[in-house]
Design a protein around this motif. Structure first.
Motif, PDB file in Angstrom:
ATOM      1  N   UNK A  45      18.089  23.653   6.184  1.00 16.74           N
ATOM      2  CA  UNK A  45      18.974  23.122   5.156  1.00 16.74           C
ATOM      3  C   UNK A  45      18.547  23.628   3.786  1.00 16.74           C
ATOM      4  N   UNK A  46      19.531  24.012   2.975  1.00 12.99           N
ATOM      5  CA  UNK A  46      19.334  24.264   1.549  1.00 12.99           C
ATOM      6  C   UNK A  46      20.023  23.142   0.783  1.00 12.99           C
ATOM      7  N   UNK A  47      19.423  22.731  -0.330  1.00 10.92           N
ATOM      8  CA  UNK A  47      20.021  21.658  -1.111  1.00 10.92           C
ATOM      9  C   UNK A  47      19.788  21.902  -2.595  1.00 10.92           C
ATOM     10  N   UNK A  48      20.757  21.528  -3.385  1.00 13.84           N
ATOM     11  CA  UNK A  48      20.672  21.660  -4.837  1.00 13.84           C
ATOM     12  C   UNK A  48      19.853  20.491  -5.381  1.00 13.84           C
ATOM     13  N   UNK A  49      18.733  20.758  -6.035  1.00 16.62           N
ATOM     14  CA  UNK A  49      17.904  19.658  -6.526  1.00 16.62           C
ATOM     15  C   UNK A  49      18.538  18.964  -7.726  1.00 16.62           C
TER      16      UNK A  49
END
Length: 200
Positions: A45-49
């Motif tokens: 998973x990639x996520x925008x902090x």
């Protein structure tokens, strides 16, 4: 070591935005099945902090604010990450860091236990000058030809930690012996200390 006796286990790695405490930007979870990493069922998973990635963190793992701009926020993916992790054991290098960051982001998550390849390496290979992931890769020389991504990406580091775990596990006869040396005190799965008998 009889790998078929192992409980469900995921080797994990997380990358953060460089703040303290960190916001997550990348999570990888790699299942171990029959003594092999199973990349075909791995989670990533990639996520925008919430807070921007610091320049230092971006230089380390390569995830820039621009690259993450259109990725989902943590609240959009947290349920799927939690469901994937379930109650399996987890393993990571310097595991208390990854565990605590994930636990802070998933308050209801409770893994069955936490193995630490750093702690395991110190017991398995005493006397090394360093026990960083890079130092252990150099010492053990695991096959990383199928590792996805590059060093300091969560997918690569999880794969490397998995190969190190499997290489070290053959030095132990049973899962319980492995647990006894690989689980940091105070983390899930740590063996209970033996109690001295009460003296009267």
């Amino acid at each position: 070591m009889n790998f078929s006796s192992w409980p469900p286990l995921l080797v994990i790695d997380v990358e953060g935005n460089g703040t303290h405490p960190p916001d997550l930007v990348e999570v990888a979870a790699l299942p171990i099945r029959d003594g092999q990493p199973d990349t075909s069922t791995a989670g990533w998973w990639l996520t925008r902090p919430q807070r921007p990635v610091t320049p230092f963190a971006a230089r380390v793992h390569g995830w820039s604010n621009e690259r993450l701009l259109n990725e989902p926020g943590w609240e959009e993916i947290s349920a799927s990450v939690h469901a994937f992790l379930g109650t399996a054991w987890i393993c990571a290098h310097h595991a208390h860091v990854d565990y605590r960051v994930l636990a802070a982001h998933l308050p209801q998550w409770r893994p069955a236990g936490v193995l630490d390849t750093l702690r395991l390496a110190k017991a398995t290979y005493p006397g090394l000058a360093k026990y960083s992931l890079d130092s252990l890769i150099e010492h053990v020389q695991p096959d990383l030809s199928a590792a996805p991504g590059n060093r300091h990406r969560a997918t690569f580091d999880a794969y490397a930690a998995a190969q190190l775990l499997l290489a070290m596990a053959v030095h132990y006869d049973t899962w319980d012996q492995l647990v006894a040396v690989a689980v940091p005190p105070g983390l899930p799965g740590a063996p209970e200390p033996e109690q001295d008998p009460m003296l009267w």
